[in-house]
Each structure stands twice: as structure tokens, then as C-alpha cells.
Design a protein around this motif. Structure first.
Motif, PDB file in Angstrom:
ATOM      1  N   GLY A 110      71.963 -43.896  58.720  1.00 42.64           N
ATOM      2  CA  GLY A 110      71.328 -42.586  58.807  1.00 42.64           C
ATOM      3  C   GLY A 110      70.081 -42.533  57.950  1.00 42.64           C
ATOM      4  O   GLY A 110      70.054 -43.103  56.854  1.00 42.64           O
ATOM      5  N   TRP A 111      69.044 -41.860  58.448  1.00 41.09           N
ATOM      6  CA  TRP A 111      67.789 -41.687  57.719  1.00 41.09           C
ATOM      7  C   TRP A 111      67.572 -40.214  57.377  1.00 41.09           C
ATOM      8  O   TRP A 111      68.201 -39.329  57.949  1.00 41.09           O
ATOM      9  N   ARG A 112      66.661 -39.983  56.439  1.00 41.42           N
ATOM     10  CA  ARG A 112      66.184 -38.646  56.085  1.00 41.42           C
ATOM     11  C   ARG A 112      67.370 -37.702  55.846  1.00 41.42           C
ATOM     12  O   ARG A 112      68.276 -38.039  55.096  1.00 41.42           O
ATOM     13  N   ASN A 113      67.394 -36.533  56.487  1.00 40.31           N
ATOM     14  CA  ASN A 113      68.483 -35.583  56.241  1.00 40.31           C
ATOM     15  C   ASN A 113      69.829 -36.084  56.767  1.00 40.31           C
ATOM     16  O   ASN A 113      70.883 -35.551  56.381  1.00 40.31           O
ATOM     17  N   SER A 114      69.796 -37.080  57.624  1.00 39.60           N
ATOM     18  CA  SER A 114      71.050 -37.659  58.125  1.00 39.60           C
ATOM     19  C   SER A 114      71.680 -38.621  57.118  1.00 39.60           C
ATOM     20  O   SER A 114      72.872 -38.925  57.221  1.00 39.60           O
ATOM     21  N   HIS A 115      70.881 -39.115  56.172  1.00 39.86           N
ATOM     22  CA  HIS A 115      71.404 -40.113  55.239  1.00 39.86           C
ATOM     23  C   HIS A 115      72.530 -39.574  54.348  1.00 39.86           C
ATOM     24  O   HIS A 115      73.540 -40.272  54.164  1.00 39.86           O
ATOM     25  N   PRO A 116      72.423 -38.343  53.789  1.00 37.06           N
ATOM     26  CA  PRO A 116      73.558 -37.830  53.008  1.00 37.06           C
ATOM     27  C   PRO A 116      74.841 -37.709  53.828  1.00 37.06           C
ATOM     28  O   PRO A 116      75.937 -37.929  53.302  1.00 37.06           O
ATOM     29  N   VAL A 117      74.711 -37.360  55.108  1.00 35.72           N
ATOM     30  CA  VAL A 117      75.899 -37.284  55.967  1.00 35.72           C
ATOM     31  C   VAL A 117      76.498 -38.680  56.147  1.00 35.72           C
ATOM     32  O   VAL A 117      77.716 -38.862  56.098  1.00 35.72           O
ATOM     33  N   ALA A 118      75.625 -39.673  56.342  1.00 38.82           N
ATOM     34  CA  ALA A 118      76.096 -41.053  56.478  1.00 38.82           C
ATOM     35  C   ALA A 118      76.776 -41.533  55.196  1.00 38.82           C
ATOM     36  O   ALA A 118      77.825 -42.184  55.235  1.00 38.82           O
ATOM     37  N   LEU A 119      76.190 -41.208  54.045  1.00 42.11           N
ATOM     38  CA  LEU A 119      76.796 -41.592  52.765  1.00 42.11           C
ATOM     39  C   LEU A 119      78.167 -40.962  52.595  1.00 42.11           C
ATOM     40  O   LEU A 119      79.117 -41.598  52.120  1.00 42.11           O
ATOM     41  N   ASP A 135      85.813 -52.757  54.590  1.00 41.82           N
ATOM     42  CA  ASP A 135      84.600 -53.224  55.258  1.00 41.82           C
ATOM     43  C   ASP A 135      83.839 -52.099  55.955  1.00 41.82           C
ATOM     44  O   ASP A 135      83.592 -52.146  57.167  1.00 41.82           O
ATOM     45  N   VAL A 136      83.469 -51.105  55.173  1.00 43.84           N
ATOM     46  CA  VAL A 136      82.621 -50.015  55.656  1.00 43.84           C
ATOM     47  C   VAL A 136      81.320 -50.063  54.857  1.00 43.84           C
ATOM     48  O   VAL A 136      81.327 -49.974  53.634  1.00 43.84           O
ATOM     49  N   ARG A 137      80.203 -50.225  55.551  1.00 42.70           N
ATOM     50  CA  ARG A 137      78.907 -50.322  54.892  1.00 42.70           C
ATOM     51  C   ARG A 137      78.012 -49.165  55.325  1.00 42.70           C
ATOM     52  O   ARG A 137      78.218 -48.578  56.390  1.00 42.70           O
ATOM     53  N   VAL A 138      77.011 -48.884  54.504  1.00 41.38           N
ATOM     54  CA  VAL A 138      76.038 -47.854  54.845  1.00 41.38           C
ATOM     55  C   VAL A 138      74.642 -48.472  54.817  1.00 41.38           C
ATOM     56  O   VAL A 138      74.366 -49.379  54.016  1.00 41.38           O
ATOM     57  N   ALA A 139      73.776 -48.000  55.685  1.00 40.94           N
ATOM     58  CA  ALA A 139      72.391 -48.497  55.756  1.00 40.94           C
ATOM     59  C   ALA A 139      71.487 -47.349  56.204  1.00 40.94           C
ATOM     60  O   ALA A 139      71.953 -46.410  56.855  1.00 40.94           O
ATOM     61  N   PRO A 140      70.214 -47.400  55.873  1.00 43.99           N
ATOM     62  CA  PRO A 140      69.577 -48.423  55.036  1.00 43.99           C
ATOM     63  C   PRO A 140      69.823 -48.161  53.555  1.00 43.99           C
ATOM     64  O   PRO A 140      70.016 -47.016  53.152  1.00 43.99           O
ATOM     65  N   VAL A 141      69.826 -49.219  52.770  1.00 47.48           N
ATOM     66  CA  VAL A 141      69.902 -49.083  51.319  1.00 47.48           C
ATOM     67  C   VAL A 141      68.480 -49.153  50.775  1.00 47.48           C
ATOM     68  O   VAL A 141      67.589 -49.713  51.419  1.00 47.48           O
ATOM     69  N   PRO A 142      68.217 -48.584  49.593  1.00 42.23           N
ATOM     70  CA  PRO A 142      66.852 -48.540  49.064  1.00 42.23           C
ATOM     71  C   PRO A 142      66.199 -49.924  48.993  1.00 42.23           C
ATOM     72  O   PRO A 142      66.815 -50.884  48.535  1.00 42.23           O
ATOM     73  N   GLY A 143      64.978 -50.001  49.477  1.00 38.44           N
ATOM     74  CA  GLY A 143      64.211 -51.233  49.399  1.00 38.44           C
ATOM     75  C   GLY A 143      64.528 -52.256  50.465  1.00 38.44           C
ATOM     76  O   GLY A 143      63.963 -53.349  50.465  1.00 38.44           O
ATOM     77  N   GLN A 144      65.437 -51.912  51.402  1.00 41.58           N
ATOM     78  CA  GLN A 144      65.834 -52.867  52.426  1.00 41.58           C
ATOM     79  C   GLN A 144      65.518 -52.341  53.821  1.00 41.58           C
ATOM     80  O   GLN A 144      65.332 -51.135  54.022  1.00 41.58           O
TER      81      GLN A 144
END
Length: 269
Positions: free
Chosen positions: A125-134, A146-155
Motif C-alpha cells: 500500500g502507498w500514501r494513505n493506503s500504507h497505514p491500512v496495509a501496515l 511469513d507476512v510482509r509489507v511493502a514498500p519499505v522506506p528506501g526500497q
């Protein structure tokens, strides 16, 4: 072009009176749609005819077309100040309806099954969607591995998709005002062979055609800004369903995490 962009591009060609009227429009840009043309003319100290000429000079048929453009921009997620303050009862009613529709969505049950049974889960998730993804990643990590979130800072995301394939699941959070590359990422995600669960508002309908499942959740409100209350609640309902589906293994995982919290003194007693 938005009205402020039109004023900037044509300002040099406006008459002194039209420039005065244009300055008033810019001063009241946030709540412009709540005014009548006559009120704006009075605020600017110009005639109604001058205000009408300004709208035509800017390429509008009349003020009604300006208001329609502003309403469309709000529907697209752009904040707009509401004249007279917030209508809180209407806001609360809309929030409740958005949540009811989200948790009763027919795709919720297959979404739970998909996330519970996947080998690994990538939440994006990006922008305002990123907190929901987190928030979704944090809750899912309690009940399955094995649950990951993306994008991570700088990647960037190419590395994240490299390990994803059939048997995995991608949860793509994409509420409105999505980044320009959203569609390209969705296409790349589907090419991995992993099913894609799209969690988004109704503006994502064209993207939803490429997703395996679409959980629709409105974020529109009676206020100036979008609200993610229903989206966050939907995330909790989804995670709760995954907890139930994973059964005793999920409960054992939660207990183990709690013991680690205590051993590392990470959580207040």
C-alpha cells in the motif's frame, strides 16, 4: 485544468476587475463550491456581470460548471472545506453504512480463505493506503507466519515480487489518489501467478477487473477529508476471520508472541 491553474495561466489577459474577482476566488478556493456567484461578486466588490465574464474568460460556461468541477475533485479525494462546519450526524451515519457494507461484502469469506491458506502473504500500500496495509500486516503477523509489507522506506517493489508465486497471496491496498504506477504494479503482481486481493474504494473499479478478489470499502465522508475508519475495521474483521480459519495453530502463535513480549519486556504490564 483546475480553476486555480486556469487563473494562473490566463491572469495576464484578465481585465483589472476580472483580476480582482479572480483574487477573491483564490482566497475562497477551499470552500468555493458553497457560495453562489452573486455572493462571490459581492465579496470581490465587482458586478455579477464581471464575475460571469471571468468564468467565461477561464473557459467555463458559468459558475455551475465551476461548482461541478469542484464537487468532482472532492469525489476524487481532494479535501474541500465545508461551509458552515461539519454535519456530524450525517458523517456518523455514512461511516456506519460504509462499515456495514464492507463487512457484509460477499468477497470477505473467500478473502479470509485466501489469506489463511497462502504460503506467504505480501501486503502492499502507498500514501494513505500504507497505514491500512501496515495495520493489516501487524494483525496478520499475530496469527500466521511469513507476512510482509511493502514498500519499505528506501526500497522499490521489484525485489518484493521476485519471491512471490503460485501458492502465495498479494493483498493490494489501493484507496483513491493512488500513485500513477498502481496499475502497472497490479499487472506485474498478477503475472507472478499469486492471487491478488484488492482492498479499495469504488474508484478502483477498473483495477478490480484484474484482481482475483475485490473487497470494496468506501472512504467518502460528509467532511472535508476521507475517512479510513471503515477500512481499519474491515482489516480487523479480515484478520479475525483468518485467526478463526487458522485454528489452534494461530492461538499457539499468539501465546508464543506474548511470552516473547514478556521475556523482552517490550509491552507494558
Amino acid at each position: 485544468m483546475r480553476i486555480d491553474e486556469r487563473i494562473a495561466s490566463r491572469h495576464r489577459d484578465l481585465s483589472p476587475q476580472e483580476r480582482r474577482a479572480a483574487a477573491t476566488l483564490l482566497e475562497h478556493l477551499d470552500d468555493l463550491a458553497t457560495y453562489r456567484a452573486a455572493e462571490l461578486a459581492s465579496l470581490a466588490g465587482v458586478s455579477k456581470a464581471t464575475m460571469s465574464r471571468l468564468f467565461r474568460s477561464l473557459g467555463y460556461a458559468d459558475f455551475g460548471e465551476v461548482r461541478e468541477q469542484l464537487r468532482e475533485s472532492r469525489h476524487g479525494g481532494e479535501p474541500r472545506l465545508l461551509r458552515g462546519g461539519a454535519d456530524l450526524p450525517a458523517h456518523l451515519a455514512r461511516e456506519a453504512e460504509a462499515l456495514r457494507r464492507a463487512v457484509e461484502h460477499p468477497a470477505l469469506t473467500p478473502a479470509v480463505e485466501l489469506v489463511a491458506s497462502a504460503r506467504r502473504v505480501l501486503v502492499v500500500g502507498w500514501r494513505n493506503s500504507h497505514p491500512v496495509a501496515l495495520h493489516l500486516r501487524q494483525q496478520l503477523a499475530h496469527v500466521r507466519g511469513d507476512v510482509r509489507v511493502a514498500p519499505v522506506p528506501g526500497q522499490v517493489l521489484g525485489e518484493e515480487l521476485a519471491d512471490v508465486g503460485p501458492g502465495d497471496a498479494i493483498v493490494l491496498v489501493g484507496f483513491r489518489r493512488r500513485p500513477a504506477g498502481f496499475g502497472a504494479f497490479l499487472e506485474a503482481a498478477t503475472e507472478t501467478g499469486a492471487p491478488v486481493l484488492l482492498l479499495a474504494d469504488p474508484t478502483a473499479i477498473e483495477h478490480a477487473r484484474r484482481a482475483t478478489l475485490w473487497l470494496e470499502c468506501s472512504i467518502a465522508t460528509e467532511l472535508a477529508f476521507d475517512s479510513y475508519a471503515a477500512a481499519m475495521s474491515l482489516v480487523s474483521v479480515l484478520a479475525d476471520g483468518v485467526l478463526t480459519a487458522c485454528g489452534q495453530g494461530a492461538q499457539d502463535r499468539i501465546s508464543g508472541i506474548s511470552r516473547t513480549y514478556a521475556r523482552l519486556a517490550e509491552i507494558e504490564a
